[in-house]
Write an enzyme that holds these catalytic residues in place. Structure first.
Site, PDB file in Angstrom:
ATOM      1  CG  ASP A  81      -4.818  -3.007   8.102  1.00  0.00           C
ATOM      2  OD1 ASP A  81      -4.352  -2.291   7.271  1.00  0.00           O
ATOM      3  OD2 ASP A  81      -4.003  -3.959   8.227  1.00  0.00           O
ATOM      4  CG  ASP A 120      -7.152  -4.075   5.112  1.00  0.00           C
ATOM      5  OD1 ASP A 120      -7.015  -5.324   4.723  1.00  0.00           O
ATOM      6  OD2 ASP A 120      -6.271  -3.305   5.243  1.00  0.00           O
ATOM      7  CE  LYS A 150      -6.266  -4.351   1.699  1.00  0.00           C
ATOM      8  NZ  LYS A 150      -5.261  -4.642   2.632  1.00  0.00           N
ATOM      9  CD  GLU A 152      -1.434  -6.365   5.176  1.00  0.00           C
ATOM     10  OE1 GLU A 152      -0.146  -6.903   5.627  1.00  0.00           O
ATOM     11  OE2 GLU A 152      -1.831  -5.332   5.311  1.00  0.00           O
ATOM     12  CD  GLU A 219       0.933  -0.990   0.827  1.00  0.00           C
ATOM     13  OE1 GLU A 219      -0.001  -1.500   1.159  1.00  0.00           O
ATOM     14  OE2 GLU A 219       1.559  -0.004   1.550  1.00  0.00           O
TER      15      GLU A 219
HETATM   16  O1  KIV Z   1      -5.007  -0.299   5.004  1.00  0.00           O
HETATM   17  C1  KIV Z   1      -4.972   0.060   3.876  1.00  0.00           C
HETATM   18  O2  KIV Z   1      -5.062   1.239   3.813  1.00  0.00           O
HETATM   19  C2  KIV Z   1      -4.655  -0.658   2.958  1.00  0.00           C
HETATM   20  C3  KIV Z   1      -4.376   0.072   1.442  1.00  0.00           C
HETATM   21  C4  KIV Z   1      -2.975   0.707   1.457  1.00  0.00           C
HETATM   22  C5  KIV Z   1      -4.315  -0.965   0.202  1.00  0.00           C
HETATM   23  O3  KIV Z   1      -4.338  -1.889   2.875  1.00  0.00           O
END
Ligand code: KIV
Length: 323
Positions: A81, A120, A150, A152, A219
C-alpha cells in the site's frame, strides 16, 4: 512440558502437526507441483527458512517493474500500500482504496510468473467487520490474481487471520512499525525499544504465526528484537529496517531505485539514482524539441517513392491550372 515438545503437539486450534507429518505433507506438495524450484509458494518460503536460505522481496506496482523483478529471481513480489505515496502521491498509506490496490495488483499479476505474489490490504478494508474483511481479501485472490494478502497488526488481528486462512486465503502478517497506524503511533517510530514493547511484539509475532500466517513482515524494529522473533518463529520473517538476522529482506522498489522525493530512511540502500536518470532524460527531450533537434529526418516516417512522385505531379498540375 519442555517448550520444543510443546510445539510438536497437535493442537487443532493452532493447526499444528507433529513435525514429521508436516514435512511429509510438504514433500507431497513439492512433488505434485512438479519442479518445486520453478514457482515460489508459501511452502517454498517455509522450506527456504528451514534450509537457512535468504528470501528476497520487493514491492511492485505495475507490469514492467513486476516483470523485471520476477525475471531477476526475486522470491516474493508485494503490491504494497506504499503505492499510495510512491505511485499516487498521497502523503501516507491511509487514503489508498481497494479499487486502486486491485487495479495495480492486476497489472503486477501480468508481470509475475515465478514469484509469490502478495497484495496489501489497504487501511479500512479489514477493520469494519469480519465479513467485509473476508470479502475484500477474497477479491485480491479472485479478481486480481494475488496468492496471499498482507495484513498489518499483531495479536488483535489474529482471529481475522485465522478466518482468512480457514477460507483458503494465505496471509502475510506485518508487525512493528505498521504505517497504517501512523496516527495511533504518533508518527513513524521504531517499535519495540522497551522490555514491555518487546514482550508485546513477541506476543504479536506468535499470535500471527498461530493464526496460520505463512510469513510475517517485521518493520522498524531493533535488530536484536527482530533476531529474537526470527529465532522463535517457525514461519519466515521478512525484515524492513529490522536488521540482517531476518529470514528475508524487503525494500520499496522506488527507495531501491532512488525514485523518491524525500530523504530516505536509515535502512534504505539506494542501488541506483533513477530519479536523476529520468530527470536528465526529460530535460534533454525538452531542450531537443525546443531547438528543433528532435525529431530528426531519420526519426520521421516517409511516403513511398511512387506516392511522393504522384503528390508532386498533382501539386504541379494544380499550380499550372491556377496560372
Ligand atoms: O506497503 C509496503 O510497501 C509495505 C512494505 C514496506 C513491507 O508494507
Amino acid at each position: 512440558m519442555a517448550k520444543r515438545e510443546k510445539r510438536k503437539a497437535y493442537n487443532p486450534r493452532h493447526r499444528r502437526y507433529p513435525r514429521d507429518a508436516e514435512l511429509h505433507w510438504r514433500y507431497i506438495v513439492s512433488i505434485t507441483t512438479g519442479d518445486f524450484r520453478a514457482k515460489i509458494t508459501a511452502t517454498t518460503l517455509l522450506e527456504k527458512k528451514q534450509r537457512g536460505e535468504i528470501i528476497t522481496v520487493l514491492t511492485a506496482y505495475d507490469y514492467a517493474s513486476a516483470r523485471l523483478e520476477d525475471e531477476a529471481g526475486i522470491d516474493m513480489v508485494l503490491v504494497g500500500d506504499s503505492l499510495a505515496q510512491v505511485m499516487l502521491g498521497y502523503e501516507n498509506t491511509l487514503p489508498v482504496t481497494m479499487q486502486e490496490m486491485l487495479h495495480h495488483t492486476r497489472a503486477v499479476r501480468r508481470g509475475v510468473k515465478r514469484a509469490f505474489l502478495v497484495a496489501d490490504m489497504p487501511f479500512a478494508s479489514f477493520h469494519i467487520s469480519q465479513r467485509e474483511s473476508l470479502r475484500n481479501a477474497a477479491r485480491f485472490i479472485k479478481e486480481a490474481g494475488a496468492e496471499a494478502v498482507k495484513i498489518e497488526g499483531g495479536e488483535k488481528r489474529a482471529r481475522l487471520i485465522a478466518r482468512m486462512v480457514d477460507a483458503e486465503i494465505p496471509v502475510v502478517g506485518h508487525i512493528g512499525l505498521t504505517p497504517q497506524s501512523v496516527h495511533a503511533m504518533g508518527g513513524y517510530k521504531v517499535q519495540g525499544k522497551t522490555l514491555k514493547a518487546i514482550e508485546q511484539l513477541m506476543h504479536d509475532a506468535l499470535a500471527v504465526e498461530r493464526a496460520g500466517a505463512c510469513c510475517i513482515v517485521l518493520e522498524g524494529v531493533p535488530r536484536e528484537v527482530a533476531a529474537m522473533i526470527t529465532h522463535e518463529l517457525e514461519i519466515p520473517t521478512i525484515g524492513i529496517g529490522a536488521g540482517p538476522e531476518c529470514d528475508g529482506q524487503v525494500l520499496v522498489f522506488h527507495d531501491l531505485l532512488g525514485l523518491t522525493f524525500a530523504p530516505p530512511a536509515k535502512f534504505v540502500r539506494r542501488y541506483a539514482d533513477v530519479g536523476a536518470v529520468i530527470s536528465n532524460a526529460v530535460h534533454a527531450f525538452k531542450d531537443d524539441v525546443k531547438s528543433g533537434a528532435y525529431p530528426s529526418d531519420a526519426e520521421s516516417y516517409h511516403l513511398p517513392k511512387e506516392t511522393l512522385a504522384a503528390l508532386q505531379e498533382f501539386g504541379e498540375r494544380k499550380r499550372a491550372v491556377r496560372v
